[in-house]
Design a protein around this motif. Structure first.
Motif, PDB file in Angstrom:
ATOM      1  N   SER A  89      99.420  -2.040  17.521  1.00 21.10           N
ATOM      2  CA  SER A  89      98.134  -1.892  16.846  1.00 21.10           C
ATOM      3  C   SER A  89      97.232  -3.062  17.204  1.00 21.10           C
ATOM      4  CB  SER A  89      98.340  -1.855  15.324  1.00 21.10           C
ATOM      5  OG  SER A  89      98.775  -3.118  14.865  1.00 21.10           O
ATOM      6  N   GLU A  90      95.959  -2.863  16.996  1.00 22.64           N
ATOM      7  CA  GLU A  90      94.958  -3.903  17.233  1.00 22.64           C
ATOM      8  C   GLU A  90      94.126  -4.001  15.972  1.00 22.64           C
ATOM      9  OE1 GLU A  90      93.618  -6.814  19.378  1.00 22.64           O
ATOM     10  OE2 GLU A  90      94.880  -5.421  20.473  1.00 22.64           O
TER      11      GLU A  90
ATOM     12  N   LYS B 167     101.430  -2.319   8.988  1.00 21.42           N
ATOM     13  CA  LYS B 167     102.706  -1.869   8.425  1.00 21.42           C
ATOM     14  C   LYS B 167     103.043  -0.493   8.972  1.00 21.42           C
ATOM     15  CE  LYS B 167     102.656  -4.569   4.248  1.00 21.42           C
ATOM     16  NZ  LYS B 167     102.009  -4.752   2.978  1.00 21.42           N
ATOM     17  N   ILE B 168     104.332  -0.292   9.279  1.00 15.73           N
ATOM     18  CA  ILE B 168     104.773   0.974   9.856  1.00 15.73           C
ATOM     19  C   ILE B 168     105.602   1.747   8.833  1.00 15.73           C
ATOM     20  CG2 ILE B 168     106.117   2.061  11.699  1.00 15.73           C
ATOM     21  CD1 ILE B 168     105.676  -0.602  13.289  1.00 15.73           C
TER      22      ILE B 168
ATOM     23  N   THR C 234     103.726  -4.066  13.200  1.00 15.99           N
ATOM     24  CA  THR C 234     103.529  -3.982  14.652  1.00 15.99           C
ATOM     25  C   THR C 234     103.432  -5.380  15.236  1.00 15.99           C
ATOM     26  OG1 THR C 234     101.144  -3.893  14.394  1.00 15.99           O
ATOM     27  CG2 THR C 234     102.294  -1.791  14.477  1.00 15.99           C
ATOM     28  N   PRO C 235     103.802  -5.567  16.526  1.00 16.84           N
ATOM     29  CA  PRO C 235     104.364  -4.576  17.440  1.00 16.84           C
ATOM     30  C   PRO C 235     105.861  -4.396  17.173  1.00 16.84           C
ATOM     31  CG  PRO C 235     104.208  -6.675  18.551  1.00 16.84           C
ATOM     32  CD  PRO C 235     103.635  -6.871  17.164  1.00 16.84           C
ATOM     33  N   LEU C 236     106.354  -3.194  17.404  1.00 20.72           N
ATOM     34  CA  LEU C 236     107.750  -2.899  17.099  1.00 20.72           C
ATOM     35  C   LEU C 236     108.286  -1.842  18.045  1.00 20.72           C
ATOM     36  CD1 LEU C 236     110.076  -3.329  14.953  1.00 20.72           C
ATOM     37  CD2 LEU C 236     109.160  -1.345  13.802  1.00 20.72           C
TER      38      LEU C 236
END
Length: 182
Positions: A155-156, A161-162, A172-174
């Motif tokens: 994400s940017e 949160k995922i 993120t990043p993940l």
């Protein structure tokens, strides 16, 4: 020739001296592990600064980083602070080019909760960012079937949160490895 890197003690702002030292030590180890730089040993840094009667408490600006870098014959130095406000911990770091005094990269990490996260995730993230190496956290699926998919989430800005199927995973990043299909 080889590039010499010195990690200067992170300045404690709200964390104890011991915590700041442990974070500095961990960051130094990470830099050794991830880079081709020759990292100046902590003991040597302390010894040289003591011999030079250098007052290096509170080295958080590039001027001081350059001065220490010159004393240590280092090409680059890493400076920063380890802080705590309420229950939020922060790492704020910069890598300084000793010759030019410029800071080509900086890396900050903020975390609410326990300091442990700063040691594991924070230092790892900061070291990668300062060295310009992409950093990816990985979570392996518990139910390994061998047929799972690998899911990469970015994400940017970073740190979103995922949630998958209502379950919280991480930020993120993940990379989620061997994720069950469907």
């Amino acid at each position: 020739g080889a590039t010499y890197l010195a990690v200067i003690d992170l300045e404690p702002t709200g964390v104890t001296d011991t915590e700041a030292k442990v974070l500095t030590q961990t960051l130094t180890s990470k830099m050794i592990e991830l880079s081709d730089y020759i990292v100046v040993e902590r003991a040597n840094i302390d010894k040289i600064l003591k011999e030079q009667k250098f007052q290096h408490s509170g080295c958080t600006d590039s001027e001081c980083a350059v001065e220490i870098g010159q004393l240590l014959n280092a090409d680059i130095t890493v400076i920063g602070t380890a802080g705590k406000v309420g229950s939020t911990y922060t790492l704020q770091t910069r890598i300084i080019n000793v010759e030019s005094g410029e800071a080509p990269k900086s890396a900050d990490y903020t975390h609410k909760g326990e300091i442990d996260e700063l040691l594991s995730e924070g230092v790892e993230y900061v070291a990668h960012k300062l060295l310009g190496i992409p950093y990816q956290k990985k979570i392996k699926s518990k139910s390994s079937s061998g047929y799972g998919a690998t899911l990469e989430v970015n994400s940017e800005p970073l740190g979103a949160k995922i949630y998958i199927g209502g379950n919280y995973f991480d930020t993120t990043p993940l990379i989620l490895e061997d994720f069950p299909a469907g």
